[in-house]
Design an enzyme around this catalytic site. Sequence first.
Site, PDB file in Angstrom:
ATOM      1  N   SER A 224     111.707  55.283  42.983  1.00 19.59           N
ATOM      2  CA  SER A 224     110.790  55.090  42.084  1.00 19.59           C
ATOM      3  C   SER A 224     111.193  54.650  40.975  1.00 19.59           C
ATOM      4  O   SER A 224     110.970  53.055  40.976  1.00 19.59           O
ATOM      5  CB  SER A 224     110.335  56.659  42.479  1.00 19.59           C
ATOM      6  OG  SER A 224     108.892  56.632  41.170  1.00 19.59           O
ATOM      7  N   GLU A 341     102.743  56.784  50.549  1.00 20.68           N
ATOM      8  CA  GLU A 341     103.259  57.172  49.260  1.00 20.68           C
ATOM      9  C   GLU A 341     102.307  57.426  48.318  1.00 20.68           C
ATOM     10  O   GLU A 341     102.485  57.751  47.123  1.00 20.68           O
ATOM     11  CB  GLU A 341     103.277  55.449  48.750  1.00 20.68           C
ATOM     12  CG  GLU A 341     104.593  54.895  49.381  1.00 20.68           C
ATOM     13  CD  GLU A 341     105.526  55.555  48.789  1.00 20.68           C
ATOM     14  OE1 GLU A 341     105.556  56.330  47.947  1.00 20.68           O
ATOM     15  OE2 GLU A 341     107.253  54.532  48.689  1.00 20.68           O
ATOM     16  N   HIS A 444     105.929  60.114  48.525  1.00 16.39           N
ATOM     17  CA  HIS A 444     106.364  59.535  47.850  1.00 16.39           C
ATOM     18  C   HIS A 444     108.061  60.376  46.979  1.00 16.39           C
ATOM     19  O   HIS A 444     107.547  61.310  47.211  1.00 16.39           O
ATOM     20  CB  HIS A 444     106.067  58.961  46.384  1.00 16.39           C
ATOM     21  CG  HIS A 444     106.257  58.321  45.434  1.00 16.39           C
ATOM     22  ND1 HIS A 444     107.458  57.173  45.880  1.00 16.39           N
ATOM     23  CD2 HIS A 444     107.191  59.021  44.064  1.00 16.39           C
ATOM     24  CE1 HIS A 444     107.515  56.792  44.096  1.00 16.39           C
ATOM     25  NE2 HIS A 444     107.384  57.564  43.815  1.00 16.39           N
TER      26      HIS A 444
END
Length: 540
Positions: A224, A341, A444
């Site tokens: 990320s 995601e 995610h």
Amino acid sequence: MRLRPASVRPSRLAVVLLALATCGPAIAQDAPHVAVNGGPLVGKTATVSGVALQEFLGIPYAAAPVGPLRWKPPQPVAGWNEPRKATAFGPRCMQLPLFGDMVFRSRGMSEDCLYLNVWTPAAPAAAKRPVLVYFYGGGFVAGDGSEPRYDGASMASKGLVTVTVNYRLGVFGFLAAPGLAAESPQHATGNYGLLDQVAALRWVRDNIARFGGDPARITIAGESAGSISVSALMTSPLSRQLIAGAIGESGALIAPIAPQPRAAAEATGSAFMAQLHADSIDALRAMPAQALLQATDPQARPAFDFAPDVDGLFLTEAPAETFAHGEQAKVPLLLGSNSQEGFYPAILHDRPPTPANYRAALDALFGDRAAEALRLYPGATADEVKRSATALAGDLFIAHSTWRWMELHRRSGGQPVYFYYYAHPRPARYHPAPGERPDTGAVHSGEIEYALGNLDGNAVYAWTPVDRVVSRTMQGYFAQFVRRGDPNRAGLPAWPAVRESRGGITRQTIDADTRTGIDRGAARQAFLRDFLASHRNPLR
């Protein structure tokens, strides 16, 4: 920003060793020790998977960025003469409690937070070991190198020297303002958190051989915001010569996450100063850290977005331009994103996933290009709407930026690129909320524990034997890539580098049944690239 050169002379080292032998019960006599540029360190030992390790935690790599050093590039750390215990994590950087899945082992929270951690095999190395430097995620507003999911012991047990790094966050790491630019010899402002990462990499280059690592074989990695950082470090003129490989898990500093122009970042900083009635940078530096932090609460109005910018020092242009010119670090790259995601309610605004609702949502998002979007993300049935809207939400959040990074580097980087699609969902929680069900896809950040071999550090999920197989595979790929710049080795499913094949490009699906497949998403990614070139991200 460069740390001072090594200054430990043989006579000083003898004093250090004597001190270690006579300093009493506070430091075990068999505790590992090492002398770094700043001074002598005393660590601790551990055993993971039958491998003896040495751990050195909470090592300062730069001076505390407090007082007049707030919003300055990181400065050299003050040296010390007495053995310094490196057996506990340093403080985490200033941040609000924004993410419920973050668990910290740090010594509280402080502006004095520029520390890193090193895990290394205890056995003497026949050759210098490859090095993994990992940057945490958290949207550049949260995170810490002490989080159990980033723990470096498991990767060190595979023969690597593993490092996690703290870097400044939020307003402390990314405030830009005209007054700060005026102070800078380069007239740069912002990106202090990214400059911290550069300072940490320089520290690793200068000191890692003392832990058994090879400074010529440093692979940077992150998830990320950490992945976004890796993409930026590959392009920064300050760092692109420091690395031998790169790993990115979900995210790049490329549209829709492109850096701000400096003028826009400075306008945000000026508005923030006005909100706090600070008429100068000195006045802002005089404010308590906690007051500054509370002023950035996203529930406050107005809300301020402190994020990377083209500052003129760390970045002289947007990373996409550097990749397009072929001026980035010419190193092997392993990267990818996850199957979930985003999730379809983000597109439908929680309306039922009917074709009519989906078409209305695309009309609102893409205007006169909605029909093109519908062709690329079709939705003729409720199930198809769920699949396509989930894919679109993930693309607009972070997957598209990752795809563009892959495509740019494979065309201009001159090195192999290994592209993955992580599709394994986490299992049920040990204590689910009433009615809660396991995720249907890989959300995610859901791959971190698998990739770094840290399932047992997360007690929330009821890990199964299948989860452990997936973790062994993904960690095996990562460790081998750090060693060789290629994830392939005996015992792992073959993973070809990206190449054109059967109307798409090769991509490795990592799941219970890990396999090579074909990504045929180039048309939809080209559509988003063109749309985002002239429009803001419609989900932000």
